[in-house]
Write a protein that holds these residues in place. Structure first.
Motif, short mmCIF file in Angstrom:
data_model
loop_
_atom_site.label_atom_id
_atom_site.label_comp_id
_atom_site.label_asym_id
_atom_site.label_seq_id
_atom_site.Cartn_x
_atom_site.Cartn_y
_atom_site.Cartn_z
N VAL A 1 61.20 60.20 20.49
CA VAL A 1 60.32 59.06 20.66
C VAL A 1 60.00 59.34 21.21
O VAL A 1 59.04 60.66 22.39
CB VAL A 1 60.83 57.74 21.76
N SER A 2 58.03 59.72 21.04
CA SER A 2 57.03 61.12 21.57
C SER A 2 56.56 59.83 22.60
O SER A 2 56.80 58.49 22.04
CB SER A 2 56.08 60.69 20.00
N ALA A 3 55.62 60.17 23.85
CA ALA A 3 54.71 59.44 24.46
C ALA A 3 53.49 59.55 23.55
O ALA A 3 53.22 59.81 22.15
CB ALA A 3 54.68 60.32 25.71
N PRO A 4 53.11 57.43 24.10
CA PRO A 4 52.17 56.97 22.80
C PRO A 4 50.73 57.80 23.15
O PRO A 4 49.47 57.84 24.48
CB PRO A 4 51.66 55.34 23.59
N GLU A 5 50.87 59.02 23.17
CA GLU A 5 49.51 60.46 23.91
C GLU A 5 48.68 60.92 22.04
O GLU A 5 48.01 61.50 22.63
CB GLU A 5 50.30 61.51 24.65
N LEU A 6 49.02 60.27 21.02
CA LEU A 6 48.39 60.42 19.65
C LEU A 6 47.14 59.56 19.72
O LEU A 6 47.03 58.91 20.09
CB LEU A 6 49.81 60.60 18.79
N SER A 7 46.16 60.21 19.78
CA SER A 7 44.79 59.62 19.70
C SER A 7 44.32 59.20 17.84
O SER A 7 42.83 58.51 17.90
CB SER A 7 44.02 60.10 20.53
N SER A 8 44.66 59.40 17.27
CA SER A 8 44.07 60.18 15.59
C SER A 8 45.03 59.99 14.32
O SER A 8 45.93 60.89 14.59
CB SER A 8 42.85 61.05 15.35
N PRO A 9 45.31 59.41 13.76
CA PRO A 9 46.13 59.59 11.95
C PRO A 9 46.43 61.07 11.72
O PRO A 9 47.48 60.99 11.36
CB PRO A 9 45.17 58.60 11.52
N GLU A 10 45.03 61.70 12.56
CA GLU A 10 45.74 63.73 11.89
C GLU A 10 46.09 63.85 12.80
O GLU A 10 47.11 64.17 12.53
CB GLU A 10 44.08 63.93 12.06
N GLU A 11 46.83 63.05 14.53
CA GLU A 11 47.14 63.85 15.06
C GLU A 11 48.11 63.35 14.82
O GLU A 11 49.93 63.98 14.94
CB GLU A 11 46.78 63.07 16.20
N ALA A 12 49.11 61.96 14.42
CA ALA A 12 49.79 61.59 14.19
C ALA A 12 50.93 62.76 13.15
O ALA A 12 51.99 62.75 13.24
CB ALA A 12 49.58 60.36 14.08
N LYS A 13 49.94 62.70 11.93
CA LYS A 13 50.37 63.16 11.06
C LYS A 13 50.93 64.81 11.36
O LYS A 13 51.94 65.65 11.07
CB LYS A 13 49.23 63.86 9.95
N ALA A 14 50.21 65.46 12.23
CA ALA A 14 49.74 66.54 12.56
C ALA A 14 51.49 66.81 13.33
O ALA A 14 52.48 67.90 13.60
CB ALA A 14 49.05 67.38 13.83
N TYR A 15 51.44 65.66 14.90
CA TYR A 15 53.34 66.01 15.11
C TYR A 15 53.90 65.26 14.32
O TYR A 15 55.26 66.46 14.34
CB TYR A 15 52.86 64.62 16.45
N ALA A 16 53.94 64.58 12.91
CA ALA A 16 55.31 64.25 12.30
C ALA A 16 55.18 65.69 11.91
O ALA A 16 56.66 65.62 11.02
CB ALA A 16 54.87 63.82 11.27
N GLU A 17 54.48 66.21 11.23
CA GLU A 17 54.43 67.39 10.33
C GLU A 17 55.92 68.89 11.32
O GLU A 17 56.60 70.05 11.49
CB GLU A 17 53.27 68.31 9.56
N LYS A 18 55.08 68.57 12.88
CA LYS A 18 55.90 69.32 13.32
C LYS A 18 57.32 69.16 13.71
O LYS A 18 57.73 70.75 13.73
CB LYS A 18 54.64 69.59 14.54
N LEU A 19 57.37 68.26 14.40
CA LEU A 19 58.70 67.96 13.93
C LEU A 19 59.75 68.78 12.92
O LEU A 19 61.01 69.11 12.49
CB LEU A 19 58.85 66.07 14.47
N ARG A 20 58.65 67.71 11.64
CA ARG A 20 59.75 68.53 10.45
C ARG A 20 59.69 69.76 10.33
O ARG A 20 61.17 69.90 10.42
CB ARG A 20 59.17 67.99 9.45
#
Ligand SMILES: [Zn+2]
Length: 479
Positions: A156-175
């Motif tokens: 569970v991430s903190a609510p610290e992502l501020s755009s769809p692009e950042e959300a994608k970058a986070y998910a990709e990095k996690l993967r």
């Protein structure tokens, strides 16, 4: 836009252990329905769960790679809900004492990089899978319990992502990190990586959180971005009109490109969590954590940085090469046989990537081995073949899986090293193109490259272009 988005992601990662989390059934994907089941994962009365040690090891490794604090003492809880995918009518999960917490990961952003907090990482068992068949009166549902009891970690991430692009970058990095650790194959299409996104909007500058909605059913990083963009649009329209946003769970419809309500907060489940009485609390010794820390592989950021400093590669190239550990391994293996980083990098990110893409193959299934690629590059280096011919040879290697030397020999692709032959062809080309020669003498530079092209054509690309160029200039001066 006067609103900013606040996004948090809940990511479920299936761990690729041999067996399930609480029984000895195989955890592998893709078997005949209901063949990987036993009394434990079917929830038959009188059975007891036994925790799979490897699951905890994988989860600790994931938590360490995400910079989390490992809880020395945690426990399991029952999350109660009634749905046919859950044979016990409860899911064994972790509630108030998760395995790990307070981590972070660093994502690339347009401004450089950003550190995104990770609130918690906990263990749980997966549910079965429902397959809905038919429509209307004749509709029915099939249940497959192969997936019931497959080990999961929820991050569970903190609510610290501020755009769809950042959300994608986070998910990709996690993967990417999970792939490097080798704890999951993270295939979104097979459900071994699943993402739920929470999103709310607030006026720019405000610190208060707005009403959030949760999006489920995103099946790719692309649909994650699309779904979030859609929700941002929808929320801002509501806020513009001064209407209240309903806190609810919404599903993403890939085809229509919209989200629609699944259930509202009023009817949301009360899971009645309570401690799992069949499993003892999990005590994790520091020594165990430390010994696992020693086994962590080089992680993506470190490896990318090393490729930049050790081989002098540009950052974008290093990023492509470290996208997965397999690509990086391929590159570094080829490098052992042909120590020219830039040349190897060009071929891996160029021809090889193109052919793999076209064939829909993973790099581990590449018909061209790193050693074979290195052999090909040596043939260019020692002048046996030209760089242009090498591309044709590579394609042939890719299709047939044969080694470069035998292809070059069989097809007579060897670069013409006999300088007299090249000079002869150069003279012939000059003779048969008097007009172009005239143009060249009048100062038309392009005429020379045309003549080079003609010589290359006459030699079927087997002449060395540099030599051709030199001879042409010499012969043109002579007359
Ligand atoms: Zn089982």
């Amino acid at each position: 836009m006067k609103y900013e988005a606040v996004i948090g992601l809940e990511v479920h990662v299936e761990l690729k252990t041999e067996s399930k989390i609480f029984c000895g059934c195989r955890a592998a994907f893709g078997a005949e329905p209901n063949t990987h089941v036993c009394p434990v994962c079917l929830g038959l009365p009188g059975t007891l769960p036994v925790l799979n040690r490897r699951v905890v090891e994988y989860a600790i490794k994931a938590a360490l790679a995400l910079n989390c604090r490992i809880t020395p003492y945690c426990k399991f809880d029952r999350k109660n809900y009634f749905y046919p995918d859950l044979p016990k009518n409860y899911q064994i999960s972790q509630f108030d004492l998760p395995l790990a917490s307070d981590g972070y990961l660093v994502i690339p952003t347009s401004a450089g990089s950003k550190r995104v907090g990770i609130i918690r990482l906990h263990l749980e068992e997966d549910a079965g899978k429902l397959v809905h068949v038919g429509t209307g009166e004749s509709a029915y549902t099939l249940v497959d319990y192969n997936r019931a009891g497959v080990p999961l970690i929820e991050i569970v991430s903190a609510p610290e992502l501020s755009s769809p692009e950042e959300a994608k970058a986070y998910a990709e990095k996690l993967r990417q990190i999970m792939l490097y650790l080798g704890v999951s194959d993270c295939r979104m299409e097979e459900g071994s990586l699943r993402i739920d996104a929470n999103i709310s909007l607030r006026p720019v500058g405000s610190t208060e959180l707005g009403v959030k909605t949760e999006i489920k059913n995103v099946n790719s990083f692309r649909s994650l971005m699309r779904a979030l963009s859609y929700e941002i649009e929808r929320h801002s329209e509501f806020l513009e009109r001064g209407e209240r946003i309903v806190q609810e769970t919404r599903a993403w419809d890939e085809e229509k490109g919209i989200t629609f309500p699944m259930r509202s907060k009023e009817e949301a489940h009360d899971y009645r969590y309570f401690p799992e009485p069949d499993l003892p609390p999990l005590v994790i010794a520091d020594e165990w954590v430390e010994s696992l820390r020693q086994t962590l592989p080089e992680l993506p950021d470190a490896r990318r940085q090393r490729l930049i400093t050790e081989y002098g590669l540009p950052e974008p190239t290093a990023s492509v090469l470290t996208a997965t550990p397999e690509v990086a391994d391929y590159f570094e293996t080829a490098l052992q046989h042909y120590p020219e980083p830039r040349a190897v990098a060009n071929w891996v990110t160029g021809e090889l990537a193109r052919c793999l893409n076209a064939a829909g193959l993973a790099i581990t299934a590449s018909p061209v081995t790193p050693q074979a690629l290195a052999e090909l590059l040596k043939l260019i280096d020692n002048g046996t073949i030209s760089g242009k011919i090498a591309k044709d040879v590579f394609e042939e290697m890719f299709t047939s899986g044969r080694d470069p030397e035998s292809i070059v020999k069989e097809k007579g692709l060897t670069q013409i090293s006999d300088t007299e032959i090249i000079r002869q062809v150069v003279r012939e080309v000059i003779q048969s193109h008097p007009k172009v020669v005239e143009d060249y003498r009048r100062g038309k530079e392009k005429a020379l490259s045309f003549l080079v092209g003609q010589v290359m054509k006459a030699t079927r690309g087997r002449a060395n272009p540099a030599v051709v160029n030199q001879y042409l200039q010499e012969e043109l001066k002579r007359e």
